[in-house]
Write an enzyme that holds these catalytic residues in place. Sequence first.
Site, PDB file in Angstrom:
ATOM      1  N   ASN A  28      -5.714  50.961  70.553  1.00 46.10           N
ATOM      2  CA  ASN A  28      -6.360  50.678  71.835  1.00 46.10           C
ATOM      3  C   ASN A  28      -5.317  50.951  72.911  1.00 46.10           C
ATOM      4  OD1 ASN A  28      -7.551  49.622  74.086  1.00 46.10           O
ATOM      5  ND2 ASN A  28      -8.026  47.624  73.187  1.00 46.10           N
TER       6      ASN A  28
ATOM      7  N   ARG B  82     -10.074  53.205  70.405  1.00 40.96           N
ATOM      8  CA  ARG B  82     -11.034  52.582  71.314  1.00 40.96           C
ATOM      9  C   ARG B  82     -11.070  53.399  72.608  1.00 40.96           C
ATOM     10  NH1 ARG B  82     -10.317  47.884  75.545  1.00 40.96           N
ATOM     11  NH2 ARG B  82     -12.502  47.525  76.033  1.00 40.96           N
TER      12      ARG B  82
ATOM     13  N   HIS C 160     -18.000  46.452  76.439  1.00 46.60           N
ATOM     14  CA  HIS C 160     -17.877  45.486  75.334  1.00 46.60           C
ATOM     15  C   HIS C 160     -18.873  45.799  74.212  1.00 46.60           C
ATOM     16  CE1 HIS C 160     -16.434  41.988  78.173  1.00 46.60           C
ATOM     17  NE2 HIS C 160     -15.399  42.674  77.714  1.00 46.60           N
TER      18      HIS C 160
ATOM     19  N   ARG D   5     -13.205  38.586  87.848  1.00 47.96           N
ATOM     20  CA  ARG D   5     -14.234  39.416  88.494  1.00 47.96           C
ATOM     21  C   ARG D   5     -15.414  38.581  88.959  1.00 47.96           C
ATOM     22  NH1 ARG D   5     -14.522  42.936  83.413  1.00 47.96           N
ATOM     23  NH2 ARG D   5     -12.368  43.625  83.316  1.00 47.96           N
TER      24      ARG D   5
ATOM     25  N   GLU E 222     -13.393  43.356  67.158  1.00 49.14           N
ATOM     26  CA  GLU E 222     -13.609  44.731  67.596  1.00 49.14           C
ATOM     27  C   GLU E 222     -12.786  45.721  66.769  1.00 49.14           C
ATOM     28  OE1 GLU E 222     -13.151  42.923  71.590  1.00 49.14           O
ATOM     29  OE2 GLU E 222     -14.142  44.739  72.259  1.00 49.14           O
TER      30      GLU E 222
END
Length: 396
Positions: free
Chosen positions: A9, A91, A180, A239, A382
């Site tokens: 990643n 990823r 996601h 956020r 993940e």
Amino acid sequence: MTGTVLVINSGSSSIKYQLLEPATGTVHASGLLERIGEGVDAPLHHTAGDTVHDTTVYATDHSSGLRAVLGAFAEIGPDLGDVGIAAVGHRVVQGGDTFSGPVLIDDEVIDAIDSYSPLAPLHNPGNVAGIRVARELLPSVPHVAVFDTAFFANLPDDAATYAIDTDVASSYGIRRYGAHGTSHEFVAKAVAEHLRRDDLKQIVLHLGNGASASAVDSGRAVDTSMGLTPLEGLVMGTRTGDIDPAVVFHLSRVAGMEIDEIDALLNRRSGLKGMTGQNDMRAVRQMAADGDERAVLALAVYTHRLRKYVGAYAAVLGGLDVIAFTAGVGENSAETRAEVLRPLAFLGVELDEAANAARGDGIRRLTTEGSAVTALVVPTNEELEIARLAIDLARD
Ligand code: ADP
């Protein structure tokens, strides 16, 4: 599904990695290299079995960074030559309209990923840099790209389309891409396996630092809360989530803020952090317990938004079988789960307070046996999902 996979990643200034067996989930090694290209000694944290190795390395770019990571494997282990990697899974955050599933990487795929950089300027350039270097350093192994957006690439048009001028939307690729997706897909599949049913109407709540909700009908994503970018939807660590776009015009016209300043405000200085000064849920909970009114309000805003999405998605799905909680907050914060679930009795959610408060590994039920809707904690993974998808494709 046998064979060892290296999952990479690669962010704008970091490389996170795991060497694992997709068949069993066994992790042989994992690590994180940060501060690539920042002109400082880059910290590298490498774990192999019981050995934890912290060092700093020379990493002016992704090339020297990944060389340093491979150096850690050579020095600390496991030796990648002995292991025999069957695939490298990368990823990738944004796959645009092109990628609705994992792909074997070639030069054309890299160009396509690069072409989506304007939609994910903080992510895709780092992903591309990591892929290029990894192919160079591990040339004889198949490399597979797994996209965060893929699970949502086939959202129904009514959920994917923003109600703006069609020409503008198509000229600039403006639609809901979601994010996601690897986690949402992993969790939805794990729930279906756990309950031995493929026809479930599920709401998956991925509540980490970033947070997103999805509505999944019989394994297919039919809506998701993140949009063109991961800014939309739930309240997150830093956020805003949903906000009237006119706030941007107002801040520009009335406060005289530049567009990059507003971007940073909404992405990095909002959410829990904007409301309380802390982006970490544990810290915000502690502040609220100590009587801080801003924290009490921030938590109320956070759970209000979550309940709103659950209600909306129950309507989108036309029914509801499962609510699945995952990621840092979803897996660990019994308070957050209870605040979301308690008022949902009218939807058929009967919370089992003791089960919700209990800790444990693996998939756990939060509702009573008689509850019409089953709420579960489903730990996400993940890296394992990327490894599974990568080896499946590499073996084809
Ligand atoms: P990321 O999006 O960075 O992968 P994670 O999935 O690790 O994030 O989730 C990070 C969030 O999980 C943080 O807000 C953290 O406070 C929260 N979290 C972790 N453990 C707990 C806990 N025991 N109780 C409440 N929140 C927790």
